[in-house]
Design a protein around this motif. Structure first.
Motif, PDB file in Angstrom:
ATOM      1  N   GLY A 185      77.660 135.968  -1.128  1.00 36.06           N
ATOM      2  CA  GLY A 185      76.945 137.229  -1.020  1.00 36.06           C
ATOM      3  C   GLY A 185      75.711 137.347  -1.903  1.00 36.06           C
ATOM      4  N   SER A 186      75.398 136.306  -2.648  1.00 36.73           N
ATOM      5  CA  SER A 186      74.203 136.372  -3.508  1.00 36.73           C
ATOM      6  C   SER A 186      72.929 136.109  -2.711  1.00 36.73           C
ATOM      7  CB  SER A 186      74.312 135.385  -4.673  1.00 36.73           C
ATOM      8  OG  SER A 186      74.375 134.054  -4.205  1.00 36.73           O
ATOM      9  N   GLY A 187      73.074 135.578  -1.504  1.00 35.73           N
ATOM     10  CA  GLY A 187      71.917 135.370  -0.626  1.00 35.73           C
ATOM     11  C   GLY A 187      71.542 133.924  -0.400  1.00 35.73           C
ATOM     12  N   LYS A 188      72.403 132.996  -0.768  1.00 36.96           N
ATOM     13  CA  LYS A 188      72.051 131.573  -0.698  1.00 36.96           C
ATOM     14  C   LYS A 188      71.626 131.137   0.708  1.00 36.96           C
ATOM     15  CE  LYS A 188      75.996 130.191  -2.273  1.00 36.96           C
ATOM     16  NZ  LYS A 188      76.770 131.414  -2.460  1.00 36.96           N
ATOM     17  N   SER A 189      72.396 131.483   1.707  1.00 37.20           N
ATOM     18  CA  SER A 189      72.067 131.040   3.071  1.00 37.20           C
ATOM     19  C   SER A 189      70.850 131.769   3.627  1.00 37.20           C
ATOM     20  CB  SER A 189      73.263 131.251   4.007  1.00 37.20           C
ATOM     21  OG  SER A 189      74.323 130.419   3.626  1.00 37.20           O
ATOM     22  N   THR A 190      70.808 133.071   3.472  1.00 29.42           N
ATOM     23  CA  THR A 190      69.695 133.856   4.009  1.00 29.42           C
ATOM     24  C   THR A 190      68.389 133.484   3.323  1.00 29.42           C
ATOM     25  OG1 THR A 190      71.270 135.648   4.390  1.00 29.42           O
ATOM     26  CG2 THR A 190      68.944 136.210   4.516  1.00 29.42           C
ATOM     27  N   VAL A 191      68.419 133.426   1.997  1.00 30.90           N
ATOM     28  CA  VAL A 191      67.229 133.056   1.229  1.00 30.90           C
ATOM     29  C   VAL A 191      66.860 131.598   1.498  1.00 30.90           C
ATOM     30  CG1 VAL A 191      66.324 132.692  -1.108  1.00 30.90           C
ATOM     31  CG2 VAL A 191      67.618 134.776  -0.570  1.00 30.90           C
ATOM     32  N   LYS A 250      67.218 129.809   4.161  1.00 29.37           N
ATOM     33  CA  LYS A 250      66.514 129.666   5.449  1.00 29.37           C
ATOM     34  C   LYS A 250      65.060 130.113   5.317  1.00 29.37           C
ATOM     35  CE  LYS A 250      70.726 130.214   8.102  1.00 29.37           C
ATOM     36  NZ  LYS A 250      71.586 131.160   8.810  1.00 29.37           N
ATOM     37  N   GLU A 251      64.832 131.237   4.653  1.00 29.22           N
ATOM     38  CA  GLU A 251      63.465 131.737   4.420  1.00 29.22           C
ATOM     39  C   GLU A 251      62.647 130.725   3.620  1.00 29.22           C
ATOM     40  OE1 GLU A 251      61.681 134.516   5.193  1.00 29.22           O
ATOM     41  OE2 GLU A 251      63.265 135.520   6.306  1.00 29.22           O
ATOM     42  N   LEU A 252      63.253 130.213   2.564  1.00 24.68           N
ATOM     43  CA  LEU A 252      62.581 129.280   1.673  1.00 24.68           C
ATOM     44  C   LEU A 252      62.243 127.970   2.384  1.00 24.68           C
ATOM     45  CD1 LEU A 252      61.587 128.863  -1.211  1.00 24.68           C
ATOM     46  CD2 LEU A 252      63.906 128.163  -1.827  1.00 24.68           C
ATOM     47  N   ALA A 253      63.194 127.459   3.152  1.00 18.78           N
ATOM     48  CA  ALA A 253      62.948 126.230   3.917  1.00 18.78           C
ATOM     49  C   ALA A 253      61.772 126.432   4.865  1.00 18.78           C
ATOM     50  CB  ALA A 253      64.208 125.831   4.687  1.00 18.78           C
ATOM     51  N   ASN A 254      61.709 127.589   5.470  1.00 23.00           N
ATOM     52  CA  ASN A 254      60.623 127.923   6.368  1.00 23.00           C
ATOM     53  C   ASN A 254      59.284 127.946   5.632  1.00 23.00           C
ATOM     54  OD1 ASN A 254      59.960 128.483   9.031  1.00 23.00           O
ATOM     55  ND2 ASN A 254      60.020 130.694   8.715  1.00 23.00           N
ATOM     56  N   LEU A 255      59.262 128.557   4.460  1.00 28.00           N
ATOM     57  CA  LEU A 255      58.036 128.620   3.647  1.00 28.00           C
ATOM     58  C   LEU A 255      57.527 127.231   3.269  1.00 28.00           C
ATOM     59  CD1 LEU A 255      58.559 131.420   0.940  1.00 28.00           C
ATOM     60  CD2 LEU A 255      56.654 131.245   2.536  1.00 28.00           C
ATOM     61  N   LEU A 256      58.466 126.360   2.902  1.00 21.75           N
ATOM     62  CA  LEU A 256      58.111 125.028   2.415  1.00 21.75           C
ATOM     63  C   LEU A 256      57.938 123.991   3.525  1.00 21.75           C
ATOM     64  CD1 LEU A 256      60.626 124.948  -0.559  1.00 21.75           C
ATOM     65  CD2 LEU A 256      58.138 124.801  -0.789  1.00 21.75           C
ATOM     66  N   GLY A 257      58.429 124.312   4.719  1.00 17.30           N
ATOM     67  CA  GLY A 257      58.441 123.314   5.785  1.00 17.30           C
ATOM     68  C   GLY A 257      59.541 122.281   5.563  1.00 17.30           C
ATOM     69  N   TYR A 258      60.593 122.674   4.853  1.00 16.56           N
ATOM     70  CA  TYR A 258      61.740 121.813   4.567  1.00 16.56           C
ATOM     71  C   TYR A 258      62.852 122.090   5.573  1.00 16.56           C
ATOM     72  CZ  TYR A 258      60.114 120.491  -0.177  1.00 16.56           C
ATOM     73  OH  TYR A 258      59.430 119.982  -1.249  1.00 16.56           O
ATOM     74  N   SER A 259      63.835 121.222   5.602  1.00 18.70           N
ATOM     75  CA  SER A 259      65.032 121.454   6.411  1.00 18.70           C
ATOM     76  C   SER A 259      66.012 122.294   5.603  1.00 18.70           C
ATOM     77  CB  SER A 259      65.720 120.130   6.755  1.00 18.70           C
ATOM     78  OG  SER A 259      64.873 119.327   7.525  1.00 18.70           O
ATOM     79  N   LYS A 276      66.412 143.219  -3.745  1.00 14.64           N
ATOM     80  CA  LYS A 276      65.310 142.434  -3.186  1.00 14.64           C
ATOM     81  C   LYS A 276      65.726 141.933  -1.808  1.00 14.64           C
ATOM     82  CE  LYS A 276      63.958 140.503  -7.682  1.00 14.64           C
ATOM     83  NZ  LYS A 276      63.975 139.262  -8.474  1.00 14.64           N
ATOM     84  N   CYS A 277      64.760 141.819  -0.929  1.00 16.63           N
ATOM     85  CA  CYS A 277      65.045 141.240   0.386  1.00 16.63           C
ATOM     86  C   CYS A 277      64.899 139.717   0.300  1.00 16.63           C
ATOM     87  CB  CYS A 277      64.126 141.828   1.453  1.00 16.63           C
ATOM     88  SG  CYS A 277      62.410 141.288   1.349  1.00 16.63           S
ATOM     89  N   ALA A 278      65.398 139.044   1.312  1.00 11.10           N
ATOM     90  CA  ALA A 278      65.382 137.576   1.331  1.00 11.10           C
ATOM     91  C   ALA A 278      63.970 137.021   1.208  1.00 11.10           C
ATOM     92  CB  ALA A 278      66.054 137.064   2.602  1.00 11.10           C
ATOM     93  N   LYS A 279      63.004 137.655   1.866  1.00 14.74           N
ATOM     94  CA  LYS A 279      61.607 137.186   1.796  1.00 14.74           C
ATOM     95  C   LYS A 279      61.067 137.258   0.368  1.00 14.74           C
ATOM     96  CE  LYS A 279      59.083 137.942   6.126  1.00 14.74           C
ATOM     97  NZ  LYS A 279      59.160 136.894   6.919  1.00 14.74           N
ATOM     98  N   GLU A 280      61.387 138.335  -0.347  1.00 11.84           N
ATOM     99  CA  GLU A 280      60.927 138.481  -1.734  1.00 11.84           C
ATOM    100  C   GLU A 280      61.525 137.395  -2.625  1.00 11.84           C
ATOM    101  OE1 GLU A 280      60.422 143.054  -2.934  1.00 11.84           O
ATOM    102  OE2 GLU A 280      62.321 142.642  -1.912  1.00 11.84           O
ATOM    103  N   ILE A 281      62.817 137.164  -2.455  1.00 13.87           N
ATOM    104  CA  ILE A 281      63.510 136.165  -3.278  1.00 13.87           C
ATOM    105  C   ILE A 281      62.974 134.775  -2.974  1.00 13.87           C
ATOM    106  CG2 ILE A 281      65.757 135.166  -3.862  1.00 13.87           C
ATOM    107  CD1 ILE A 281      66.926 137.954  -2.823  1.00 13.87           C
ATOM    108  N   ALA A 282      62.818 134.482  -1.687  1.00 16.16           N
ATOM    109  CA  ALA A 282      62.282 133.176  -1.286  1.00 16.16           C
ATOM    110  C   ALA A 282      60.874 132.989  -1.853  1.00 16.16           C
ATOM    111  CB  ALA A 282      62.277 133.040   0.233  1.00 16.16           C
ATOM    112  N   GLY A 283      60.071 134.036  -1.813  1.00 17.31           N
ATOM    113  CA  GLY A 283      58.714 133.963  -2.352  1.00 17.31           C
ATOM    114  C   GLY A 283      58.710 133.707  -3.851  1.00 17.31           C
ATOM    115  N   GLU A 284      59.633 134.345  -4.556  1.00 21.49           N
ATOM    116  CA  GLU A 284      59.742 134.151  -6.005  1.00 21.49           C
ATOM    117  C   GLU A 284      60.124 132.699  -6.329  1.00 21.49           C
ATOM    118  OE1 GLU A 284      62.495 135.859  -9.671  1.00 21.49           O
ATOM    119  OE2 GLU A 284      62.294 137.078  -7.858  1.00 21.49           O
ATOM    120  N   ILE A 285      61.080 132.165  -5.598  1.00 24.50           N
ATOM    121  CA  ILE A 285      61.499 130.775  -5.828  1.00 24.50           C
ATOM    122  C   ILE A 285      60.360 129.824  -5.457  1.00 24.50           C
ATOM    123  CG2 ILE A 285      63.108 128.941  -5.143  1.00 24.50           C
ATOM    124  CD1 ILE A 285      65.195 131.225  -4.699  1.00 24.50           C
TER     125      ILE A 285
END
Length: 180
Positions: free
Chosen positions: A25-31, A33-42, A165-174
């Motif tokens: 529930g901390s957001g690992k999967s949701t974040v 996916k967002e982060l992988a998308n940002l980076l172009g990673y799998s 924070k939403c997943a997009k915000e967290i992914a952006g921070e990382i």
């Protein structure tokens, strides 16, 4: 001169992967996916790998117990050594074995997604597939699990607070931290 991936000491800018740890529930999967998308990673979800290869996690816990499940986690993260350009979402309890934390740090840069117990409860209260929450008082279970694991989570990687924070915000921070 080539060095083994298993012993290579790398600087943050040279990390090839991102690993997300934290409570359910901390957001690992949701974040992730967002982060992988940002980076172009799998995006790789460790729980999904285990379920595809072995059985549903709840069935594994029921039939073979948590220690067996933790061994499967270790086995599967070892299989990822040498992979590049992945964002890995781990299971919440992967940090219970010190060996796993070492392996995760070999795989890439580890971020601990931190959330308060109430935030976690609100995010997962309607999810029936959480074996560690099959209790009369899931809120209390979350608090107990979090208090037992917190020190290991904090040792596993750089802390990212996910409350409010939403997943997009967290992914952006990382993403910003990773790209520095």
């Amino acid at each position: 001169m080539m060095k083994s991936k298993k012993t290579l000491k790398i600087m943050p800018k040279e990390y090839k992967n991102i690993i997300l740890t934290g409570m359910m529930g901390s957001g690992k999967s949701t974040v992730g996916k967002e982060l992988a998308n940002l980076l172009g990673y799998s995006f790789v979800d460790l729980d999904e790998i285990i379920e595809k290869k072995y059985d549903k996690i709840s069935n594994i816990f029921t039939k073979k117990g948590e220690p067996y499940f933790r061994e499967l986690e270790t086995k599967e993260i070892k299989e990822l050594i040498g992979k590049e350009k992945i964002v890995l979402s781990t299971g919440g309890g992967i940090i219970l074995k010190e060996k796993n934390i070492e392996i995760l740090k070999q795989l890439g840069k580890v971020y601990f997604l931190s959330a308060q117990s109430e935030t976690i409860y609100q995010r997962i209260k309607n999810q029936q597939h959480r074996p560690l929450l099959n209790t009369d008082n899931p809120k209390k279970s979350i608090e107990e699990i979090l208090s037992k694991r917190l020190e290991k989570y904090e040792k596993s990687g750089e802390k990212i607070i996910t409350d409010n924070k939403c997943a997009k915000e967290i992914a952006g921070e990382i993403y910003e931290k990773f790209m520095r």
